[in-house]
Motif scaffolding. Structure first.
Motif, PDB file in Angstrom:
ATOM      1  N   THR A  25      -3.353  12.527   3.710  1.00 28.94           N
ATOM      2  CA  THR A  25      -2.652  11.245   3.725  1.00 28.94           C
ATOM      3  C   THR A  25      -3.165  10.372   4.864  1.00 28.94           C
ATOM      4  O   THR A  25      -3.914  10.826   5.733  1.00 28.94           O
ATOM      5  N   ALA A  26      -2.717   9.136   4.868  1.00 29.24           N
ATOM      6  CA  ALA A  26      -3.100   8.215   5.935  1.00 29.24           C
ATOM      7  C   ALA A  26      -2.625   8.733   7.290  1.00 29.24           C
ATOM      8  O   ALA A  26      -3.330   8.619   8.300  1.00 29.24           O
ATOM      9  N   LEU A  27      -1.433   9.323   7.334  1.00 28.13           N
ATOM     10  CA  LEU A  27      -0.918   9.862   8.590  1.00 28.13           C
ATOM     11  C   LEU A  27      -1.796  11.005   9.092  1.00 28.13           C
ATOM     12  O   LEU A  27      -2.023  11.154  10.296  1.00 28.13           O
ATOM     13  N   MET A  28      -2.303  11.811   8.185  1.00 30.18           N
ATOM     14  CA  MET A  28      -3.192  12.907   8.585  1.00 30.18           C
ATOM     15  C   MET A  28      -4.472  12.365   9.206  1.00 30.18           C
ATOM     16  O   MET A  28      -4.947  12.867  10.231  1.00 30.18           O
ATOM     17  N   TYR A  29      -5.032  11.325   8.609  1.00 28.54           N
ATOM     18  CA  TYR A  29      -6.239  10.722   9.155  1.00 28.54           C
ATOM     19  C   TYR A  29      -5.975  10.126  10.532  1.00 28.54           C
ATOM     20  O   TYR A  29      -6.759  10.296  11.463  1.00 28.54           O
ATOM     21  N   ALA A  30      -4.869   9.425  10.658  1.00 27.26           N
ATOM     22  CA  ALA A  30      -4.541   8.788  11.931  1.00 27.26           C
ATOM     23  C   ALA A  30      -4.263   9.829  13.008  1.00 27.26           C
ATOM     24  O   ALA A  30      -4.668   9.665  14.158  1.00 27.26           O
ATOM     25  N   ALA A  31      -3.563  10.894  12.632  1.00 33.22           N
ATOM     26  CA  ALA A  31      -3.226  11.937  13.603  1.00 33.22           C
ATOM     27  C   ALA A  31      -4.471  12.668  14.079  1.00 33.22           C
ATOM     28  O   ALA A  31      -4.668  12.863  15.285  1.00 33.22           O
ATOM     29  N   ALA A  32      -5.310  13.078  13.172  1.00 33.36           N
ATOM     30  CA  ALA A  32      -6.521  13.814  13.538  1.00 33.36           C
ATOM     31  C   ALA A  32      -7.486  12.941  14.335  1.00 33.36           C
ATOM     32  O   ALA A  32      -8.231  13.438  15.172  1.00 33.36           O
ATOM     33  N   GLY A  33      -7.451  11.632  14.076  1.00 29.13           N
ATOM     34  CA  GLY A  33      -8.328  10.716  14.799  1.00 29.13           C
ATOM     35  C   GLY A  33      -7.772  10.268  16.134  1.00 29.13           C
ATOM     36  O   GLY A  33      -8.398   9.479  16.834  1.00 29.13           O
ATOM     37  N   ASN A  34      -6.577  10.763  16.493  1.00 26.83           N
ATOM     38  CA  ASN A  34      -5.932  10.431  17.765  1.00 26.83           C
ATOM     39  C   ASN A  34      -5.627   8.942  17.874  1.00 26.83           C
ATOM     40  O   ASN A  34      -5.928   8.294  18.883  1.00 26.83           O
ATOM     41  N   HIS A  35      -4.993   8.403  16.842  1.00 27.53           N
ATOM     42  CA  HIS A  35      -4.623   6.993  16.805  1.00 27.53           C
ATOM     43  C   HIS A  35      -3.090   6.869  16.800  1.00 27.53           C
ATOM     44  O   HIS A  35      -2.472   6.727  15.734  1.00 27.53           O
ATOM     45  N   PRO A  36      -2.451   6.928  17.967  1.00 24.02           N
ATOM     46  CA  PRO A  36      -0.989   6.938  18.021  1.00 24.02           C
ATOM     47  C   PRO A  36      -0.334   5.673  17.497  1.00 24.02           C
ATOM     48  O   PRO A  36       0.725   5.741  16.860  1.00 24.02           O
ATOM     49  N   HIS A  37      -0.921   4.506  17.753  1.00 25.45           N
ATOM     50  CA  HIS A  37      -0.312   3.272  17.260  1.00 25.45           C
ATOM     51  C   HIS A  37      -0.342   3.224  15.731  1.00 25.45           C
ATOM     52  O   HIS A  37       0.597   2.738  15.089  1.00 25.45           O
ATOM     53  N   THR A  38      -1.407   3.735  15.159  1.00 29.56           N
ATOM     54  CA  THR A  38      -1.496   3.789  13.705  1.00 29.56           C
ATOM     55  C   THR A  38      -0.476   4.775  13.156  1.00 29.56           C
ATOM     56  O   THR A  38       0.180   4.514  12.142  1.00 29.56           O
ATOM     57  N   CYS A  39      -0.334   5.914  13.824  1.00 29.69           N
ATOM     58  CA  CYS A  39       0.693   6.886  13.419  1.00 29.69           C
ATOM     59  C   CYS A  39       2.073   6.235  13.457  1.00 29.69           C
ATOM     60  O   CYS A  39       2.910   6.443  12.572  1.00 29.69           O
ATOM     61  N   LEU A  60       2.787   4.050  10.492  1.00 24.11           N
ATOM     62  CA  LEU A  60       3.028   4.837   9.282  1.00 24.11           C
ATOM     63  C   LEU A  60       4.390   5.532   9.332  1.00 24.11           C
ATOM     64  O   LEU A  60       5.125   5.547   8.334  1.00 24.11           O
ATOM     65  N   LEU A  61       4.746   6.077  10.479  1.00 25.92           N
ATOM     66  CA  LEU A  61       6.027   6.767  10.601  1.00 25.92           C
ATOM     67  C   LEU A  61       7.203   5.816  10.437  1.00 25.92           C
ATOM     68  O   LEU A  61       8.290   6.220  10.010  1.00 25.92           O
ATOM     69  N   ALA A  62       6.997   4.549  10.769  1.00 22.11           N
ATOM     70  CA  ALA A  62       8.059   3.555  10.604  1.00 22.11           C
ATOM     71  C   ALA A  62       8.404   3.331   9.141  1.00 22.11           C
ATOM     72  O   ALA A  62       9.430   2.729   8.823  1.00 22.11           O
ATOM     73  N   ARG A  63       7.537   3.822   8.241  1.00 23.16           N
ATOM     74  CA  ARG A  63       7.771   3.663   6.801  1.00 23.16           C
ATOM     75  C   ARG A  63       8.573   4.811   6.219  1.00 23.16           C
ATOM     76  O   ARG A  63       8.741   4.905   5.004  1.00 23.16           O
ATOM     77  N   ASP A  64       9.053   5.717   7.088  1.00 18.44           N
ATOM     78  CA  ASP A  64       9.870   6.844   6.646  1.00 18.44           C
ATOM     79  C   ASP A  64       9.127   7.665   5.590  1.00 18.44           C
ATOM     80  O   ASP A  64       9.684   8.064   4.577  1.00 18.44           O
ATOM     81  N   LEU A  65       7.864   7.933   5.844  1.00 21.88           N
ATOM     82  CA  LEU A  65       7.062   8.693   4.896  1.00 21.88           C
ATOM     83  C   LEU A  65       7.336  10.186   5.021  1.00 21.88           C
ATOM     84  O   LEU A  65       8.098  10.634   5.865  1.00 21.88           O
ATOM     85  N   ASP A  66       6.706  10.962   4.163  1.00 20.07           N
ATOM     86  CA  ASP A  66       6.915  12.407   4.136  1.00 20.07           C
ATOM     87  C   ASP A  66       6.132  13.043   5.276  1.00 20.07           C
ATOM     88  O   ASP A  66       4.941  13.334   5.142  1.00 20.07           O
ATOM     89  N   ALA A  82       0.850  -1.198   0.000  1.00 16.69           N
ATOM     90  CA  ALA A  82       0.000   0.000   0.000  1.00 16.69           C
ATOM     91  C   ALA A  82       0.882   1.243   0.000  1.00 16.69           C
ATOM     92  O   ALA A  82       1.920   1.283   0.657  1.00 16.69           O
ATOM     93  N   HIS A  83       0.478   2.258  -0.736  1.00 14.78           N
ATOM     94  CA  HIS A  83       1.255   3.491  -0.853  1.00 14.78           C
ATOM     95  C   HIS A  83       1.038   4.364   0.383  1.00 14.78           C
ATOM     96  O   HIS A  83      -0.032   4.946   0.561  1.00 14.78           O
ATOM     97  N   SER A  84       2.069   4.472   1.212  1.00 14.17           N
ATOM     98  CA  SER A  84       1.932   5.191   2.480  1.00 14.17           C
ATOM     99  C   SER A  84       1.719   6.682   2.289  1.00 14.17           C
ATOM    100  O   SER A  84       1.115   7.345   3.131  1.00 14.17           O
ATOM    101  N   ASN A  85       2.212   7.231   1.189  1.00 15.70           N
ATOM    102  CA  ASN A  85       2.100   8.665   0.949  1.00 15.70           C
ATOM    103  C   ASN A  85       0.942   9.035   0.032  1.00 15.70           C
ATOM    104  O   ASN A  85       0.835  10.183  -0.398  1.00 15.70           O
ATOM    105  N   HIS A  86       0.068   8.078  -0.245  1.00 17.84           N
ATOM    106  CA  HIS A  86      -1.073   8.378  -1.121  1.00 17.84           C
ATOM    107  C   HIS A  86      -1.958   9.457  -0.509  1.00 17.84           C
ATOM    108  O   HIS A  86      -2.198   9.485   0.701  1.00 17.84           O
ATOM    109  N   MET A  87      -2.441  10.357  -1.352  1.00 19.02           N
ATOM    110  CA  MET A  87      -3.314  11.443  -0.907  1.00 19.02           C
ATOM    111  C   MET A  87      -4.704  11.306  -1.514  1.00 19.02           C
ATOM    112  O   MET A  87      -4.849  10.852  -2.649  1.00 19.02           O
ATOM    113  N   ASP A  88      -5.700  11.704  -0.741  1.00 21.21           N
ATOM    114  CA  ASP A  88      -7.050  11.726  -1.292  1.00 21.21           C
ATOM    115  C   ASP A  88      -7.207  12.963  -2.190  1.00 21.21           C
ATOM    116  O   ASP A  88      -6.237  13.664  -2.471  1.00 21.21           O
ATOM    117  N   ILE A  89      -8.406  13.247  -2.594  1.00 23.24           N
ATOM    118  CA  ILE A  89      -8.629  14.281  -3.603  1.00 23.24           C
ATOM    119  C   ILE A  89      -8.250  15.685  -3.132  1.00 23.24           C
ATOM    120  O   ILE A  89      -8.025  16.581  -3.945  1.00 23.24           O
TER     121      ILE A  89
END
Length: 237
Positions: free
Chosen positions: A171-185, A188-194, A160-167
């Motif tokens: 990004t997935a990290l933005m969704y996880a961060a705003a949703g307060n999901h630290p384990h999910t963050c 994602l961060l372990a993938r060395d994303l932007d 799965a593309h970790s840096n994929h953006m919606d319209i």
């Protein structure tokens, strides 16, 4: 690559709410492309379903017989598909990524509702981990929005593309961060994303965590930023 601070082991999704046993609403996008939108970040949250007394088990079915027929997509979202059922649907449609009326695949449903077993069965049957629903929504974005960190990890491991953006650039990290999901963050961060990626409003994952009061995710992102700065400082010595 800077490795984010390790969180306590977590084998479940960041979202601890129990899933309703009723028919689930489709993971339809709530993003509206109009002039009234105040922010580029509008999470894709499945609509809650009100349980009837029968569905809660408070009423015996013999007194109120109700027959509910679920589609394959809905069963995937409930985690009620089997390997044989997947093979049957694959033979019927020649493609396990066949879409429902809202243009979501079974994998979108399973990822949105945190059904790891369904996700694994579908991917094993050839489901594309980067398939897109309306508004460029991928299964990874839905899993991240729900805090389903095990599914996020599985999808990333399957390409799965970790840096994929919606319209609108979320990004997935933005969704996880705003949703307060630290384990999910953390996954994602372990993938060395932007980490510095911004959506169309110029908002980063960290800015969204602050804006939405996501304190756990905010703390993790601050640790990650500190680790980057520390590595840069000692690296220049």
């Amino acid at each position: 690559m800077v490795t984010p601070n390790t969180l306590p082991p977590n084998t479940n999704s960041d979202d601890d709410e129990s899933s309703p046993a009723s028919v689930r609403a489709a993971p339809t996008s709530t993003l509206l492309l109009d002039a009234k939108r105040k922010s580029a970040f509008l999470p894709y949250r499945p609509q809650s379903t009100v349980l009837t007394n029968l569905q809660r088990g408070n009423t015996e079915a013999t007194f109120c017989p109700v027959e509910v027929t679920l589609s394959f997509h809905e069963r995937a979202g409930q985690g009620e598909i089997t390997e044989d059922q997947v093979k049957t649907e694959l033979g019927r449609h020649q493609n396990i990524d066949f879409k429902d009326a809202h243009d979501f695949t079974p994998l979108h449903w399973a990822a949105s509702y945190g059904q790891l077993n369904s996700v694994q069965l579908l991917v094993s049957a050839g489901a594309k981990v980067n398939s897109l629903a309306p508004d460029l929504i991928s299964p990874l974005l839905l899993a991240a929005a729900g805090g389903h960190n095990e599914i996020v990890r599985f999808l990333l491991e399957r390409g799965a593309h970790s840096n994929h953006m919606d319209i609108v650039g979320n990004t997935a990290l933005m969704y996880a961060a705003a949703g307060n999901h630290p384990h999910t963050c953390n996954e994602l961060l372990a993938r060395d994303l932007d980490f510095s990626a911004t959506n169309e409003n110029g908002e980063t994952a960290y800015a969204l965590a602050v804006e939405h009061g996501a304190h756990l995710a905010q703390a993790l992102l601050e640790q990650y930023m500190t680790a980057i700065l520390t590595a840069g400082t000692f690296g220049g010595i």
